[in-house]
Design an enzyme around this catalytic site. Structure first.
Site, PDB file in Angstrom:
ATOM      1  N   PHE A 174       0.822  -1.224   0.000  1.00 35.53           N
ATOM      2  CA  PHE A 174       0.000   0.000   0.000  1.00 35.53           C
ATOM      3  C   PHE A 174       0.855   1.273   0.000  1.00 35.53           C
ATOM      4  O   PHE A 174       0.881   2.026  -0.983  1.00 35.53           O
ATOM      5  CB  PHE A 174      -0.941  -0.071   1.213  1.00 35.53           C
ATOM      6  CG  PHE A 174      -1.524   1.230   1.642  1.00 35.53           C
ATOM      7  CD1 PHE A 174      -2.194   2.045   0.739  1.00 35.53           C
ATOM      8  CD2 PHE A 174      -1.419   1.643   2.969  1.00 35.53           C
ATOM      9  CE1 PHE A 174      -2.747   3.263   1.142  1.00 35.53           C
ATOM     10  CE2 PHE A 174      -1.967   2.841   3.379  1.00 35.53           C
ATOM     11  CZ  PHE A 174      -2.619   3.661   2.467  1.00 35.53           C
ATOM     12  N   TYR A 187       3.998  -7.667  16.833  1.00 33.64           N
ATOM     13  CA  TYR A 187       4.295  -6.679  15.782  1.00 33.64           C
ATOM     14  C   TYR A 187       5.041  -5.481  16.370  1.00 33.64           C
ATOM     15  O   TYR A 187       6.093  -5.087  15.861  1.00 33.64           O
ATOM     16  CB  TYR A 187       2.984  -6.245  15.127  1.00 33.64           C
ATOM     17  CG  TYR A 187       3.103  -5.146  14.103  1.00 33.64           C
ATOM     18  CD1 TYR A 187       3.709  -5.373  12.863  1.00 33.64           C
ATOM     19  CD2 TYR A 187       2.593  -3.871  14.353  1.00 33.64           C
ATOM     20  CE1 TYR A 187       3.796  -4.365  11.913  1.00 33.64           C
ATOM     21  CE2 TYR A 187       2.677  -2.854  13.412  1.00 33.64           C
ATOM     22  CZ  TYR A 187       3.275  -3.109  12.192  1.00 33.64           C
ATOM     23  OH  TYR A 187       3.367  -2.102  11.262  1.00 33.64           O
TER      24      TYR A 187
HETATM   25  N1  LIG Z   1      -0.366   1.493   6.760  1.00 27.41           N
HETATM   26  C1  LIG Z   1      -0.156   1.937   7.988  1.00 27.41           C
HETATM   27  O1  LIG Z   1      -1.025   2.558   8.617  1.00 27.41           O
HETATM   28  C2  LIG Z   1       1.158   1.721   8.678  1.00 27.41           C
HETATM   29  C3  LIG Z   1       1.268   2.168   9.986  1.00 27.41           C
HETATM   30  C4  LIG Z   1       2.464   1.992  10.650  1.00 27.41           C
HETATM   31  C5  LIG Z   1       3.532   1.402   9.994  1.00 27.41           C
HETATM   32  N2  LIG Z   1       3.410   0.947   8.725  1.00 27.41           N
HETATM   33  C6  LIG Z   1       4.586   0.331   8.117  1.00 27.41           C
HETATM   34  O2  LIG Z   1       4.710   0.766   6.780  1.00 27.41           O
HETATM   35  C7  LIG Z   1       5.220  -0.275   5.970  1.00 27.41           C
HETATM   36  C8  LIG Z   1       4.296  -0.475   4.779  1.00 27.41           C
HETATM   37  O3  LIG Z   1       3.012  -0.843   5.263  1.00 27.41           O
HETATM   38  P1  LIG Z   1       1.762  -1.033   4.288  1.00 27.41           P
HETATM   39  O4  LIG Z   1       0.593  -0.488   4.991  1.00 27.41           O
HETATM   40  O5  LIG Z   1       2.107  -0.540   2.942  1.00 27.41           O
HETATM   41  O6  LIG Z   1       1.634  -2.624   4.307  1.00 27.41           O
HETATM   42  P2  LIG Z   1       1.427  -3.656   3.116  1.00 27.41           P
HETATM   43  O7  LIG Z   1       1.088  -4.968   3.744  1.00 27.41           O
HETATM   44  O8  LIG Z   1       0.476  -3.104   2.098  1.00 27.41           O
HETATM   45  O9  LIG Z   1       2.856  -3.734   2.437  1.00 27.41           O
HETATM   46  C9  LIG Z   1       3.874  -4.553   2.925  1.00 27.41           C
HETATM   47  C10 LIG Z   1       4.566  -5.194   1.740  1.00 27.41           C
HETATM   48  O10 LIG Z   1       5.614  -6.018   2.254  1.00 27.41           O
HETATM   49  C11 LIG Z   1       5.664  -7.198   1.463  1.00 27.41           C
HETATM   50  N3  LIG Z   1       6.283  -8.282   2.219  1.00 27.41           N
HETATM   51  C12 LIG Z   1       5.771  -8.950   3.299  1.00 27.41           C
HETATM   52  N4  LIG Z   1       6.605  -9.927   3.677  1.00 27.41           N
HETATM   53  C13 LIG Z   1       7.666  -9.879   2.830  1.00 27.41           C
HETATM   54  C14 LIG Z   1       8.853 -10.653   2.715  1.00 27.41           C
HETATM   55  N5  LIG Z   1       9.102 -11.682   3.536  1.00 27.41           N
HETATM   56  N6  LIG Z   1       9.727 -10.329   1.755  1.00 27.41           N
HETATM   57  C15 LIG Z   1       9.472  -9.300   0.894  1.00 27.41           C
HETATM   58  N7  LIG Z   1       8.362  -8.555   0.930  1.00 27.41           N
HETATM   59  C16 LIG Z   1       7.467  -8.835   1.905  1.00 27.41           C
HETATM   60  C17 LIG Z   1       4.203  -7.500   1.159  1.00 27.41           C
HETATM   61  O11 LIG Z   1       4.092  -8.368   0.023  1.00 27.41           O
HETATM   62  C18 LIG Z   1       3.635  -6.119   0.929  1.00 27.41           C
HETATM   63  O12 LIG Z   1       3.658  -5.757  -0.445  1.00 27.41           O
HETATM   64  C19 LIG Z   1       5.366  -1.487   6.868  1.00 27.41           C
HETATM   65  O13 LIG Z   1       6.710  -1.594   7.267  1.00 27.41           O
HETATM   66  C20 LIG Z   1       4.482  -1.171   8.046  1.00 27.41           C
HETATM   67  O14 LIG Z   1       4.944  -1.803   9.207  1.00 27.41           O
HETATM   68  C21 LIG Z   1       2.232   1.098   8.053  1.00 27.41           C
END
Ligand SMILES: NC(=O)c1ccc[n+]([C@@H]2O[C@H](COP(=O)([O-])OP(=O)(O)OC[C@H]3O[C@@H](n4cnc5c(N)ncnc54)[C@H](O)[C@@H]3O)[C@@H](O)[C@H]2O)c1
Length: 328
Positions: A17, A148
């Protein structure tokens, strides 16, 4: 963007995302982007973006993807309440060991790193708003819910440790409830929009009294890129979040109003998710540091961000057809 010298950039999690939006922005300003993600990208290939499908735990694949890069944005992680409960081992393994691999290859390439961390690291510290140096208050290890937060906090420690021991230029951003187009329908905004546009009732948990500070994805991406670009950000961690607190009932009400869908059901979290889940009453950043050092502030109101998200969702049949991965 004028005055920007194009860079070679690796975005882990670039299919996800936030990663997707980040890649778009980097591409627009002329950076040469490689995405490393275990999930294949949907849709047509994006011009100017090289995609390497691979797992963070596969060091050799990661090393090949990261050869010669100037900046690594490390976003890949196992994310989402449904994931913490069903894949607690992967959460720890990927968010911790995976981060170590990313830091290793970045240090060897002499690249700068931006780690995407989370407001969850503060746990249930009641003293909101949280400054970056605020305390972490977590629940017991018998509750998978905390895996997490712990994995991400350890990823932060690792990042600082690499900076100290290997001279790595690292920066950390902690996102607060980011929402917007393309988010998996497993979070309050994305799931409410998904349900409303699929003609299903909206869900309010526990009377909707819990609050969050919702941050539109474009604002989060701006903060992330500023953290990479700003020399004074080296070795620092930043809260990237709106300080406007909104309760869940209000968010669901806004989605209902903007989509014209008014049916709402009420769910008791403990009954729906089991006792291994423990939700937080409030989660509020102090974003003063990001304002001072990065000249960053959130610019999109919740209403505008929701309207944009809904407009995008209405035109995105593939997204509307995704399963609703909510917990109830
Ligand atoms: N969306 C939020 O509100 C939010 C809040 C706090 C932190 N984050 C952090 O931001 C980052 C992105 O989050 P997001 O919301 O886009 O999540 P998301 O789940 O959409 O994206 C995470 C991506 O990581 C990939 N992934 C997972 N395991 C993997 C692996 N073993 N090897 C390679 N790729 C892998 C997934 O395929 C996915 O495309 C993350 O690190 C998350 O912890 C997001």
């Amino acid at each position: 963007m004028s005055g920007h010298t194009p860079q070679r950039v690796l975005v882990t999690g670039g299919t996800g995302f936030v990663g997707h939006h980040l890649v778009e922005r980097l591409r627009e300003r002329g950076d040469e982007v490689t995405v490393f993600d275990v999930t294949a990208p949907g849709g047509a290939p994006r011009p100017g973006v090289r995609t390497v499908e691979g797992d963070l735990r596969d060091t050799a694949a990661l090393e090949r993807a990261g050869r010669g890069v100037d900046v690594v944005y490390h976003l890949a992680a196992v994310v989402g309440v449904d994931q913490y409960l069903s894949r607690p081992l992967d959460v720890i393994d990927i968010n911790f060991s995976g981060t170590r691999n990313v830091l290793d290859i970045a240090a060897r390439a002499g690249a700068k790193v931006v780690l995407a961390s989370t407001s969850e690291v503060f746990g249930k510290n009641p003293a909101v708003p949280w400054r970056e140096d605020g305390d972490r208050v977590l629940g017991p290890t018998t509750s998978d819910r905390w895996s997490y937060a712990s994995s991400k906090a350890l990823a932060e420690h690792l990042t600082f440790a690499f900076a100290r021991q290997h001279g790595l230029d690292a920066r950390i951003v902690r996102y607060f409830n980011v929402y917007g187009p393309r988010q998996r329908p497993a979070y309050v905004v994305s799931r409410s929009v998904h349900r409303a546009l699929n003609g299903r009732p909206l869900v309010v948990y526990d009377g909707g009294r819990q609050t969050r500070c919702f941050t539109y994805v474009d604002d989060a991406v701006t903060g992330t890129i500023r953290a990479a670009d700003e020399p004074a950000a080296a070795g620092e961690v930043f809260n990237i979040g709106s300080m406007v607190e909104t309760d869940m009932g209000t968010v669901v009400g806004l989605v209902a109003g903007l989509t014209g869908r008014t049916a709402v059901v009420h769910v008791d979290t403990a009954a729906a998710l089991g006792q291994s889940y423990e939700d937080l009453g409030r989660r509020v950043p102090d974003n003063t540091k990001a304002g001072k050092v990065l000249d960053w502030r959130p610019e999109t109101s919740l209403r505008d961000g929701l309207a944009r998200t809904i407009e995008w969702a209405r035109a995105s049949d593939w997204w509307l057809a995704l399963p609703d991965s909510g917990a109830e």
